[in-house]
Design a protein around this motif. Structure first.
Motif, PDB file in Angstrom:
ATOM      1  N   GLU A 166       0.825  -1.214   0.000  1.00  0.00           N
ATOM      2  CA  GLU A 166       0.000   0.000   0.000  1.00  0.00           C
ATOM      3  C   GLU A 166       0.857   1.261   0.000  1.00  0.00           C
ATOM      4  O   GLU A 166       0.831   2.048   0.959  1.00  0.00           O
ATOM      5  CB  GLU A 166      -0.956  -0.011   1.201  1.00  0.00           C
ATOM      6  N   PRO A 167       1.612   1.462  -1.070  1.00  0.00           N
ATOM      7  CA  PRO A 167       2.598   2.544  -1.078  1.00  0.00           C
ATOM      8  C   PRO A 167       2.005   3.944  -1.095  1.00  0.00           C
ATOM      9  O   PRO A 167       2.722   4.899  -0.821  1.00  0.00           O
ATOM     10  CB  PRO A 167       3.399   2.280  -2.358  1.00  0.00           C
ATOM     11  N   THR A 168       0.720   4.066  -1.432  1.00  0.00           N
ATOM     12  CA  THR A 168       0.183   5.430  -1.517  1.00  0.00           C
ATOM     13  C   THR A 168      -0.945   5.687  -0.526  1.00  0.00           C
ATOM     14  O   THR A 168      -1.583   6.733  -0.593  1.00  0.00           O
ATOM     15  CB  THR A 168      -0.343   5.726  -2.951  1.00  0.00           C
ATOM     16  N   THR A 169      -1.171   4.746   0.370  1.00  0.00           N
ATOM     17  CA  THR A 169      -2.247   4.939   1.344  1.00  0.00           C
ATOM     18  C   THR A 169      -1.965   6.181   2.187  1.00  0.00           C
ATOM     19  O   THR A 169      -0.862   6.351   2.705  1.00  0.00           O
ATOM     20  CB  THR A 169      -2.377   3.698   2.246  1.00  0.00           C
ATOM     21  N   GLY A 170      -2.941   7.036   2.279  1.00  0.00           N
ATOM     22  CA  GLY A 170      -2.803   8.245   3.089  1.00  0.00           C
ATOM     23  C   GLY A 170      -2.140   9.405   2.383  1.00  0.00           C
ATOM     24  O   GLY A 170      -1.957  10.469   2.979  1.00  0.00           O
ATOM     25  N   LEU A 171      -1.782   9.234   1.120  1.00  0.00           N
ATOM     26  CA  LEU A 171      -1.121  10.338   0.410  1.00  0.00           C
ATOM     27  C   LEU A 171      -2.135  11.186  -0.363  1.00  0.00           C
ATOM     28  O   LEU A 171      -3.189  10.694  -0.770  1.00  0.00           O
ATOM     29  CB  LEU A 171      -0.099   9.793  -0.582  1.00  0.00           C
ATOM     30  N   ASP A 172      -1.775  12.445  -0.568  1.00  0.00           N
ATOM     31  CA  ASP A 172      -2.638  13.304  -1.382  1.00  0.00           C
ATOM     32  C   ASP A 172      -2.469  12.898  -2.848  1.00  0.00           C
ATOM     33  O   ASP A 172      -1.497  12.226  -3.202  1.00  0.00           O
ATOM     34  CB  ASP A 172      -2.276  14.768  -1.157  1.00  0.00           C
ATOM     35  N   PRO A 173      -3.417  13.307  -3.718  1.00  0.00           N
ATOM     36  CA  PRO A 173      -3.369  12.846  -5.122  1.00  0.00           C
ATOM     37  C   PRO A 173      -2.055  13.167  -5.833  1.00  0.00           C
ATOM     38  O   PRO A 173      -1.541  12.340  -6.584  1.00  0.00           O
ATOM     39  CB  PRO A 173      -4.541  13.589  -5.772  1.00  0.00           C
ATOM     40  N   ALA A 174      -1.491  14.333  -5.572  1.00  0.00           N
ATOM     41  CA  ALA A 174      -0.250  14.703  -6.265  1.00  0.00           C
ATOM     42  C   ALA A 174       0.898  13.771  -5.850  1.00  0.00           C
ATOM     43  O   ALA A 174       1.661  13.284  -6.693  1.00  0.00           O
ATOM     44  CB  ALA A 174       0.104  16.156  -5.955  1.00  0.00           C
ATOM     45  N   SER A 175       0.989  13.507  -4.550  1.00  0.00           N
ATOM     46  CA  SER A 175       2.056  12.619  -4.062  1.00  0.00           C
ATOM     47  C   SER A 175       1.848  11.211  -4.590  1.00  0.00           C
ATOM     48  O   SER A 175       2.800  10.492  -4.892  1.00  0.00           O
ATOM     49  CB  SER A 175       2.068  12.593  -2.537  1.00  0.00           C
ATOM     50  N   ARG A 176       0.584  10.832  -4.711  1.00  0.00           N
ATOM     51  CA  ARG A 176       0.273   9.492  -5.216  1.00  0.00           C
ATOM     52  C   ARG A 176       0.792   9.331  -6.643  1.00  0.00           C
ATOM     53  O   ARG A 176       1.425   8.331  -6.981  1.00  0.00           O
ATOM     54  CB  ARG A 176      -1.247   9.304  -5.170  1.00  0.00           C
ATOM     55  N   ILE A 177       0.570  10.357  -7.455  1.00  0.00           N
ATOM     56  CA  ILE A 177       1.022  10.278  -8.851  1.00  0.00           C
ATOM     57  C   ILE A 177       2.555  10.238  -8.908  1.00  0.00           C
ATOM     58  O   ILE A 177       3.141   9.532  -9.734  1.00  0.00           O
ATOM     59  CB  ILE A 177       0.430  11.467  -9.657  1.00  0.00           C
ATOM     60  N   THR A 178       3.209  10.977  -8.015  1.00  0.00           N
ATOM     61  CA  THR A 178       4.677  10.949  -7.969  1.00  0.00           C
ATOM     62  C   THR A 178       5.166   9.538  -7.669  1.00  0.00           C
ATOM     63  O   THR A 178       6.116   9.040  -8.286  1.00  0.00           O
ATOM     64  CB  THR A 178       5.197  11.912  -6.873  1.00  0.00           C
ATOM     65  N   ILE A 179       4.521   8.875  -6.705  1.00  0.00           N
ATOM     66  CA  ILE A 179       4.926   7.500  -6.360  1.00  0.00           C
ATOM     67  C   ILE A 179       4.674   6.570  -7.535  1.00  0.00           C
ATOM     68  O   ILE A 179       5.496   5.711  -7.857  1.00  0.00           O
ATOM     69  CB  ILE A 179       4.153   7.011  -5.105  1.00  0.00           C
ATOM     70  N   TRP A 180       3.541   6.763  -8.213  1.00  0.00           N
ATOM     71  CA  TRP A 180       3.250   5.921  -9.384  1.00  0.00           C
ATOM     72  C   TRP A 180       4.364   6.064 -10.426  1.00  0.00           C
ATOM     73  O   TRP A 180       4.804   5.085 -11.012  1.00  0.00           O
ATOM     74  CB  TRP A 180       1.915   6.326 -10.017  1.00  0.00           C
ATOM     75  N   ASP A 181       4.761   7.322 -10.668  1.00  0.00           N
ATOM     76  CA  ASP A 181       5.836   7.550 -11.647  1.00  0.00           C
ATOM     77  C   ASP A 181       7.109   6.823 -11.222  1.00  0.00           C
ATOM     78  O   ASP A 181       7.817   6.253 -12.055  1.00  0.00           O
ATOM     79  CB  ASP A 181       6.115   9.055 -11.786  1.00  0.00           C
ATOM     80  N   GLU A 182       7.393   6.873  -9.918  1.00  0.00           N
ATOM     81  CA  GLU A 182       8.583   6.188  -9.397  1.00  0.00           C
ATOM     82  C   GLU A 182       8.497   4.692  -9.637  1.00  0.00           C
ATOM     83  O   GLU A 182       9.458   4.053 -10.057  1.00  0.00           O
ATOM     84  CB  GLU A 182       8.721   6.425  -7.884  1.00  0.00           C
ATOM     85  N   VAL A 183       7.320   4.136  -9.358  1.00  0.00           N
ATOM     86  CA  VAL A 183       7.139   2.687  -9.523  1.00  0.00           C
ATOM     87  C   VAL A 183       7.339   2.308 -10.988  1.00  0.00           C
ATOM     88  O   VAL A 183       8.016   1.326 -11.308  1.00  0.00           O
ATOM     89  CB  VAL A 183       5.739   2.250  -9.018  1.00  0.00           C
ATOM     90  N   ARG A 184       6.792   3.113 -11.880  1.00  0.00           N
ATOM     91  CA  ARG A 184       6.949   2.830 -13.311  1.00  0.00           C
ATOM     92  C   ARG A 184       8.427   2.885 -13.709  1.00  0.00           C
ATOM     93  O   ARG A 184       8.917   2.058 -14.473  1.00  0.00           O
ATOM     94  CB  ARG A 184       6.157   3.855 -14.147  1.00  0.00           C
TER      95      ARG A 184
END
Lengths: 331, 252
Positions: free
Chosen positions: A169-187
């Motif tokens: 659950e790498p993005t649980t509790g994050l705001d939408p912008a931070s979530r997208i940043t993590i997604w980019d990192e994962v990709r």
């Protein structure tokens, strides 16, 4: 571990049962799951809270003993050679595991040292740049935002360039912008060749990131495949019709003769009508309802979502909406 | 070994950056020392036989040293690591798990040395002198710090078993009676008979006695020093073993 034919994760009949405390019965958290994750893919493990996602990850990461079954990660038996597995995996658990009294740089250098990375200072600097924390590197982690902590946590899991990365659950509790940043990192991490095993309770996250996914509920895998294949399995477009509660039974009856009807379920706002080709049936739906003196307050058309896949597999919405009253008509 | 040093450095940094976790543990023994001196000084003047011409503060310094270094700080830090998920990160790393305990204990050694120096400085300020000279001072600091390391295992073991701050903090309740069931105010032979029996079987008595002899006598009393070292070694072995065992079964 360079054998490309070896699965990144291979679990057979994986079981975890927690002992019940003070005379309580044992708690089956994971009830015999099979998993095959190919090298290089992003594999999603989708399920609501308490489904068994974290327990599975902790078993695969050597953090929990396996009650029954077998598991290999990067071709190495988790139970027989846990130390070897730890050298091959990176782990970022749901609880961000960071010492708030250290600076980001100190923590990464320590992590590099523990993984015997040849030049800890250089690697830490590199990773800080990669996750956009160079400027905050010498501040104590206590002052980092939630998104910064997640990014740093991710960096700590990457110091040794792991073969398989576990993200719980790498993005649980994050705001939408931070979530997208993590997604980019994962990709980006995945594009560099790392297999990613990701648990999430967010449908969009699974849809956006995962090559394949498994849906877990009550400790069992209830469905698995690519997101598109899972949605295609439902084989239907969903036409949602907003209706007063008193009209729903009549509407369901009126729509029973609709061409291409798969099935109808009751939704929060009215009815969800699943049909082969949604665009072609909107007009007939309106006509059938008008003939039955029913006036919908809204009609919308959507392709099936992973939430629909989850609903079909478990009878529940993943966000916890109760569908106990759902009744199905049609074929 | 490398892992232990890395984790010890991290733990020392943590101690340095969280003085609030260490200072109260130091404040209480120093407070006791000052209060005791204020209350008992006139009852036991320097001419009292068991003081060997020293101020009563000299008699009390070993008690304060043992008091100051016997803390649950490492156990509490371990619970914090569990709470914030950092211990999981360490357990998922390819390191010897024992390094997680050794790293904490190494930091306890550093903290013990610093705390012992501070307590001795307070004692010196109140007129105490270490009769056995510089070697005695060094031994006092080292032995006090080693006792701190030996004792730390109990709080770490409780932390790993309970995973709870309050329970770990309560480990102090084990030590508090042990500290006072000793010849802490007067020599063993002046204690009431029942208390004397308890003090004789209490390991903390031997630590205090060994340290006290270094303060009161100009020559080293090898008997009491040996008993002190042996007590520290045995206590350390048992409690460290308990903490390592708790770590090994932590994920079960």
């Amino acid at each position: 571990m360079t054998d490309e034919t070896v699965l990144a994760i291979d679990a057979r009949g994986l079981v975890k049962t927690f002992k019940g405390s003070r005379g309580q019965p044992d708690v089956p958290a994971v009830a015999g799951i099979d998993l095959s994750v190919e090298r290089g893919e992003v594999f999603g493990f989708l399920g609501p809270n308490g489904a068994g996602k974290t327990t599975t990850v902790r078993m695969l990461c050597t953090l929990l003993p396996i009650t029954a079954g077998t598991a290999t990660v990067a071709g190495v038996d988790v139970q027989a050679h846990p130390g070897h597995v730890r050298r091959l995996i990176g782990v970022a658990l749901q609880e961000v595991g960071l010492d708030p009294t250290q600076t980001g740089r100190e923590l990464l250098e320590l992590q590099c040292g523990l993984y015997r990375v040849p030049n800890p200072k250089l690697r830490a600097e590199e990773l800080l740049g990669l996750v956009g924390l160079s400027e905050a590197a010498d501040r104590t982690i206590k002052g980092y935002s939630g998104g910064m902590k997640r990014r740093l946590d991710l960096a700590t899991a990457l110091v040794h360039e792991p073969s398989v990365l576990f993200l719980d659950e790498p993005t649980t509790g994050l705001d939408p912008a931070s979530r997208i940043t993590i997604w980019d990192e994962v990709r980006r991490i995945n594009a560099a060749g790392t297999t990613v095993f990701l648990t999430t309770q967010y449908l969009e996250e699974a849809d956006q990131l995962c090559d394949r996914l498994a849906i877990i509920d009550g400790g069992q895998i209830v469905s698995s495949g690519t997101p598109d294949a899972l949605k295609a399995e439902l084989g239907s477009d969903a036409v949602t019709i907003g209706l007063d509660a008193s009209d729903r039974d009549n509407a369901r009856h009126a729509l029973g003769s609709l061409n291409g009807l798969d099935h109808i379920t009751e939704s929060e706002d009215g009815l969800a009508v699943y049909v082969d080709d949604g665009a072609s049936v909107v007009a007939p739906i309106v006509q059938l309802l008008a003939a039955a003196q029913i006036h919908p307050n809204m009609i919308s058309l959507a392709r099936p979502t992973l939430d629909d896949v989850f609903l079909a597999a478990t009878g529940r919405r993943i966000e916890g909406q109760s569908t106990e009253t759902n009744a199905e008509v049609g074929e | 070994m490398n892992e232990t040093i890395l984790l010890a450095r991290r733990a020392v940094r943590e101690v340095w950056r969280l003085p609030a976790a260490t200072l109260p543990a130091l404040f209480i023994p120093v407070f006791f020392l000052v209060v005791n001196i204020g209350q008992v000084n006139k009852i036991f003047p320097s001419s009292t036989p068991f003081l060997h011409g020293q101020h009563y503060v000299a008699f009390q310094i070993p008690v304060s040293l043992v008091f100051a270094v016997s803390s649950a700080t490492s156990g509490l830090a371990m619970v914090t690591d569990i709470d914030i998920g950092y211990l999981d990160k360490m357990l998922a790393a390819p390191i010897q798990r024992t390094a997680l305990v050794w790293g904490r204990l190494a930091a306890d050694l550093v903290r013990g040395v610093v705390v012992a120096i501070l307590v001795l400085a307070v004692g010196f300020a109140f007129g105490a002198r270490v009769k056995s000279g510089v070697p005695g001072v060094v031994l006092l600091i080292v032995l006090a710090a080693l006792w701190g390391v030996a004792y730390a295992g109990i709080a770490i073991a409780i932390a790993l078993k309970s995973k709870n701050v309050q329970t770990t903090n309560a480990s102090f309740l084990i030590f508090f009676p042990l500290l006072f069931l000793t010849p802490n105010f007067v020599p063993l032979e002046l204690l009431a008979p029942p208390l004397r029996v308890v003090a004789r079987i209490n390991p903390v008595s031997y630590v205090i006695q060994g340290l006290r002899d270094l303060v009161l006598y100009p020559t080293i009393h090898w008997g009491s020093l040996g008993a002190c070292v042996l007590t520290i070694a045995l206590t350390g072995t048992v409690l460290t073993w308990l903490s390592l065992r708790a770590l090994n079964t932590f994920t079960d």
